[in-house]
Design a protein around this motif. Sequence first.
Motif, PDB file in Angstrom:
ATOM      1  N   ILE A  46       2.943  10.340   8.547  1.00  0.00           N
ATOM      2  CA  ILE A  46       2.277   9.102   8.126  1.00  0.00           C
ATOM      3  C   ILE A  46       3.271   7.946   8.133  1.00  0.00           C
ATOM      4  O   ILE A  46       2.956   6.830   8.574  1.00  0.00           O
ATOM      5  CB  ILE A  46       1.660   9.291   6.724  1.00  0.00           C
ATOM      6  CG1 ILE A  46       0.499  10.279   6.792  1.00  0.00           C
ATOM      7  CG2 ILE A  46       1.188   7.954   6.155  1.00  0.00           C
ATOM      8  CD1 ILE A  46      -0.040  10.691   5.441  1.00  0.00           C
ATOM      9  N   GLN A  47       4.476   8.196   7.627  1.00  0.00           N
ATOM     10  CA  GLN A  47       5.543   7.185   7.649  1.00  0.00           C
ATOM     11  C   GLN A  47       5.746   6.655   9.058  1.00  0.00           C
ATOM     12  O   GLN A  47       5.830   5.430   9.280  1.00  0.00           O
ATOM     13  CB  GLN A  47       6.845   7.816   7.159  1.00  0.00           C
ATOM     14  CG  GLN A  47       8.099   7.000   7.502  1.00  0.00           C
ATOM     15  CD  GLN A  47       9.374   7.825   7.378  1.00  0.00           C
ATOM     16  OE1 GLN A  47      10.056   7.730   6.383  1.00  0.00           O
ATOM     17  NE2 GLN A  47       9.684   8.630   8.397  1.00  0.00           N
ATOM     18  N   GLY A 105       4.490   2.038   1.821  1.00  0.00           N
ATOM     19  CA  GLY A 105       5.539   2.857   1.224  1.00  0.00           C
ATOM     20  C   GLY A 105       5.017   4.172   0.696  1.00  0.00           C
ATOM     21  O   GLY A 105       3.818   4.482   0.787  1.00  0.00           O
ATOM     22  N   VAL A 106       5.925   4.963   0.144  1.00  0.00           N
ATOM     23  CA  VAL A 106       5.599   6.252  -0.462  1.00  0.00           C
ATOM     24  C   VAL A 106       6.373   6.358  -1.770  1.00  0.00           C
ATOM     25  O   VAL A 106       7.525   5.919  -1.855  1.00  0.00           O
ATOM     26  CB  VAL A 106       5.975   7.436   0.463  1.00  0.00           C
ATOM     27  CG1 VAL A 106       5.631   8.763  -0.212  1.00  0.00           C
ATOM     28  CG2 VAL A 106       5.275   7.318   1.815  1.00  0.00           C
ATOM     29  N   ALA A 107       5.743   6.926  -2.784  1.00  0.00           N
ATOM     30  CA  ALA A 107       6.410   7.189  -4.063  1.00  0.00           C
ATOM     31  C   ALA A 107       6.357   8.686  -4.323  1.00  0.00           C
ATOM     32  O   ALA A 107       5.275   9.245  -4.535  1.00  0.00           O
ATOM     33  CB  ALA A 107       5.728   6.425  -5.199  1.00  0.00           C
ATOM     34  N   SER A 108       7.519   9.336  -4.266  1.00  0.00           N
ATOM     35  CA  SER A 108       7.616  10.777  -4.487  1.00  0.00           C
ATOM     36  C   SER A 108       8.344  11.022  -5.805  1.00  0.00           C
ATOM     37  O   SER A 108       9.462  10.540  -5.994  1.00  0.00           O
ATOM     38  CB  SER A 108       8.380  11.448  -3.338  1.00  0.00           C
ATOM     39  OG  SER A 108       7.720  11.262  -2.103  1.00  0.00           O
ATOM     40  N   PHE A 109       7.727  11.791  -6.698  1.00  0.00           N
ATOM     41  CA  PHE A 109       8.315  12.068  -8.010  1.00  0.00           C
ATOM     42  C   PHE A 109       8.614  13.560  -8.116  1.00  0.00           C
ATOM     43  O   PHE A 109       7.715  14.390  -7.940  1.00  0.00           O
ATOM     44  CB  PHE A 109       7.351  11.669  -9.130  1.00  0.00           C
ATOM     45  CG  PHE A 109       6.938  10.226  -9.096  1.00  0.00           C
ATOM     46  CD1 PHE A 109       7.674   9.260  -9.767  1.00  0.00           C
ATOM     47  CD2 PHE A 109       5.803   9.826  -8.400  1.00  0.00           C
ATOM     48  CE1 PHE A 109       7.291   7.920  -9.748  1.00  0.00           C
ATOM     49  CE2 PHE A 109       5.403   8.498  -8.381  1.00  0.00           C
ATOM     50  CZ  PHE A 109       6.156   7.544  -9.045  1.00  0.00           C
ATOM     51  N   THR A 110       9.864  13.900  -8.390  1.00  0.00           N
ATOM     52  CA  THR A 110      10.197  15.305  -8.540  1.00  0.00           C
ATOM     53  C   THR A 110       9.752  15.829  -9.902  1.00  0.00           C
ATOM     54  O   THR A 110       9.898  15.142 -10.920  1.00  0.00           O
ATOM     55  CB  THR A 110      11.704  15.567  -8.382  1.00  0.00           C
ATOM     56  OG1 THR A 110      11.955  16.967  -8.635  1.00  0.00           O
ATOM     57  CG2 THR A 110      12.541  14.743  -9.345  1.00  0.00           C
ATOM     58  N   ILE A 111       9.231  17.045  -9.923  1.00  0.00           N
ATOM     59  CA  ILE A 111       8.836  17.662 -11.188  1.00  0.00           C
ATOM     60  C   ILE A 111       9.919  18.631 -11.675  1.00  0.00           C
ATOM     61  O   ILE A 111       9.717  19.338 -12.661  1.00  0.00           O
ATOM     62  CB  ILE A 111       7.472  18.374 -11.059  1.00  0.00           C
ATOM     63  CG1 ILE A 111       7.521  19.490 -10.014  1.00  0.00           C
ATOM     64  CG2 ILE A 111       6.389  17.363 -10.732  1.00  0.00           C
ATOM     65  CD1 ILE A 111       6.253  20.329  -9.972  1.00  0.00           C
ATOM     66  N   ASN A 124      10.590   5.982  -1.909  1.00  0.00           N
ATOM     67  CA  ASN A 124      11.530   6.349  -2.965  1.00  0.00           C
ATOM     68  C   ASN A 124      11.231   7.748  -3.473  1.00  0.00           C
ATOM     69  O   ASN A 124      10.095   8.055  -3.859  1.00  0.00           O
ATOM     70  CB  ASN A 124      11.434   5.356  -4.120  1.00  0.00           C
ATOM     71  CG  ASN A 124      11.856   3.961  -3.718  1.00  0.00           C
ATOM     72  OD1 ASN A 124      13.044   3.687  -3.522  1.00  0.00           O
ATOM     73  ND2 ASN A 124      10.898   3.057  -3.591  1.00  0.00           N
ATOM     74  N   LEU A 125      12.263   8.588  -3.481  1.00  0.00           N
ATOM     75  CA  LEU A 125      12.183   9.911  -4.090  1.00  0.00           C
ATOM     76  C   LEU A 125      12.833   9.771  -5.454  1.00  0.00           C
ATOM     77  O   LEU A 125      14.033   9.495  -5.554  1.00  0.00           O
ATOM     78  CB  LEU A 125      12.913  10.957  -3.245  1.00  0.00           C
ATOM     79  CG  LEU A 125      12.245  11.359  -1.919  1.00  0.00           C
ATOM     80  CD1 LEU A 125      12.453  10.290  -0.858  1.00  0.00           C
ATOM     81  CD2 LEU A 125      12.804  12.688  -1.427  1.00  0.00           C
ATOM     82  N   MET A 126      12.038   9.953  -6.515  1.00  0.00           N
ATOM     83  CA  MET A 126      12.499   9.551  -7.845  1.00  0.00           C
ATOM     84  C   MET A 126      12.669  10.715  -8.816  1.00  0.00           C
ATOM     85  O   MET A 126      11.930  11.700  -8.770  1.00  0.00           O
ATOM     86  CB  MET A 126      11.521   8.524  -8.416  1.00  0.00           C
ATOM     87  CG  MET A 126      11.622   7.170  -7.715  1.00  0.00           C
ATOM     88  SD  MET A 126      10.306   6.025  -8.213  1.00  0.00           S
ATOM     89  CE  MET A 126       9.012   6.483  -7.054  1.00  0.00           C
ATOM     90  N   THR A 127      13.661  10.557  -9.682  1.00  0.00           N
ATOM     91  CA  THR A 127      13.961  11.536 -10.710  1.00  0.00           C
ATOM     92  C   THR A 127      14.177  10.822 -12.035  1.00  0.00           C
ATOM     93  O   THR A 127      14.423   9.612 -12.064  1.00  0.00           O
ATOM     94  CB  THR A 127      15.214  12.360 -10.329  1.00  0.00           C
ATOM     95  OG1 THR A 127      15.389  13.423 -11.273  1.00  0.00           O
ATOM     96  CG2 THR A 127      16.471  11.498 -10.303  1.00  0.00           C
ATOM     97  N   VAL A 184       0.874  -1.167   0.000  1.00  0.00           N
ATOM     98  CA  VAL A 184       0.000   0.000   0.000  1.00  0.00           C
ATOM     99  C   VAL A 184       0.913   1.219   0.000  1.00  0.00           C
ATOM    100  O   VAL A 184       1.860   1.275   0.779  1.00  0.00           O
ATOM    101  CB  VAL A 184      -0.905   0.012   1.250  1.00  0.00           C
ATOM    102  CG1 VAL A 184      -1.721   1.304   1.310  1.00  0.00           C
ATOM    103  CG2 VAL A 184      -1.813  -1.208   1.273  1.00  0.00           C
ATOM    104  N   TYR A 185       0.640   2.181  -0.882  1.00  0.00           N
ATOM    105  CA  TYR A 185       1.530   3.340  -0.897  1.00  0.00           C
ATOM    106  C   TYR A 185       0.816   4.630  -1.289  1.00  0.00           C
ATOM    107  O   TYR A 185      -0.252   4.618  -1.895  1.00  0.00           O
ATOM    108  CB  TYR A 185       2.745   3.102  -1.783  1.00  0.00           C
ATOM    109  CG  TYR A 185       2.524   2.899  -3.263  1.00  0.00           C
ATOM    110  CD1 TYR A 185       2.834   3.902  -4.181  1.00  0.00           C
ATOM    111  CD2 TYR A 185       2.055   1.685  -3.762  1.00  0.00           C
ATOM    112  CE1 TYR A 185       2.683   3.704  -5.543  1.00  0.00           C
ATOM    113  CE2 TYR A 185       1.907   1.488  -5.126  1.00  0.00           C
ATOM    114  CZ  TYR A 185       2.216   2.494  -6.014  1.00  0.00           C
ATOM    115  OH  TYR A 185       2.063   2.297  -7.358  1.00  0.00           O
ATOM    116  N   VAL A 186       1.451   5.738  -0.888  1.00  0.00           N
ATOM    117  CA  VAL A 186       0.951   7.079  -1.177  1.00  0.00           C
ATOM    118  C   VAL A 186       1.839   7.686  -2.255  1.00  0.00           C
ATOM    119  O   VAL A 186       3.058   7.512  -2.245  1.00  0.00           O
ATOM    120  CB  VAL A 186       0.964   7.953   0.085  1.00  0.00           C
ATOM    121  CG1 VAL A 186       0.502   9.372  -0.232  1.00  0.00           C
ATOM    122  CG2 VAL A 186       0.090   7.338   1.175  1.00  0.00           C
ATOM    123  N   VAL A 187       1.224   8.400  -3.185  1.00  0.00           N
ATOM    124  CA  VAL A 187       1.950   9.035  -4.290  1.00  0.00           C
ATOM    125  C   VAL A 187       1.872  10.552  -4.153  1.00  0.00           C
ATOM    126  O   VAL A 187       0.808  11.107  -3.855  1.00  0.00           O
ATOM    127  CB  VAL A 187       1.358   8.610  -5.649  1.00  0.00           C
ATOM    128  CG1 VAL A 187       1.945   9.433  -6.782  1.00  0.00           C
ATOM    129  CG2 VAL A 187       1.590   7.125  -5.891  1.00  0.00           C
TER     130      VAL A 187
END
Length: 250
Positions: A116-117, A127-133, A158-161, A92-95
């Motif tokens: 929340i973490q 988990g959490v999925a963070s995407f940089t813009i 994961n903080l993703m680029t 289960v994860y938050v975006v």
Amino acid sequence: MASKKTNYSYVGIAFILLVFGIIFIPRIIDRIKGGDITRDESRSKNVTKGSTDNLSDLLFLEINGEAKKVPPFEFVNQEGDTITNKDYENKVYVVEFFFTTCPTICPRMNRNLVQIQNTFSDFEDFGVASFTINPEHDSPEVLKAYAEKYGITNPNWNLMTGDQEEIYALANVGFNIYAGQNPEVDGGFEHSGNFALIDKNGFMRSRKDNFGNPKIFYKGIVSEEEQQDEDGETEEISMLKEDIAKLLKE
């Protein structure tokens, strides 16, 4: 004569079955091994029709009658590792979509996500999925420093680029969460302050609104402590926590 004809019939049938077995059974076995034929024991595209007994009351976001699922993605995280949507299977994860130099809403969003973490620190399937813009600036090294600054410790966060066009497509089309460049706003980028909630099978989930429809997103800016911001927006972090707990039990 009738007996002889019957025997010929049995021989003919046996011959046909033998030929079928020689030709087709190996092909079927190969397809099973290759994954073309599988036993569908998980929640699939029919999940919205009550195909399992342990579903919570959270709704699915449906597009043209089909439950909306997270599209495939592949980016690099703060550790320099390649992360795809498959890394979140059975979690289960938050975006969220953010950027590290954001001077306005991102710090508030990520403080709420850290809370929340910490609430679900005992759950390995959260988990959490963070995407940089702003991937041009937000390298893995920059993202790692950001994670350390905010106290991000969940190994599934994961903080993703990566490629900017792919990230924007994922935001605007994949999750329907607005993200874009705007030189006229603080920081040069603008985006939604909403979070999306994803279940263990990759489907977008949320609770009902006052009209019985999926809320789709959760407001990520206002904290539980604030309850309400200066614009009158009420917090939904407590709501998100409740719904994460429901999905973890599915």
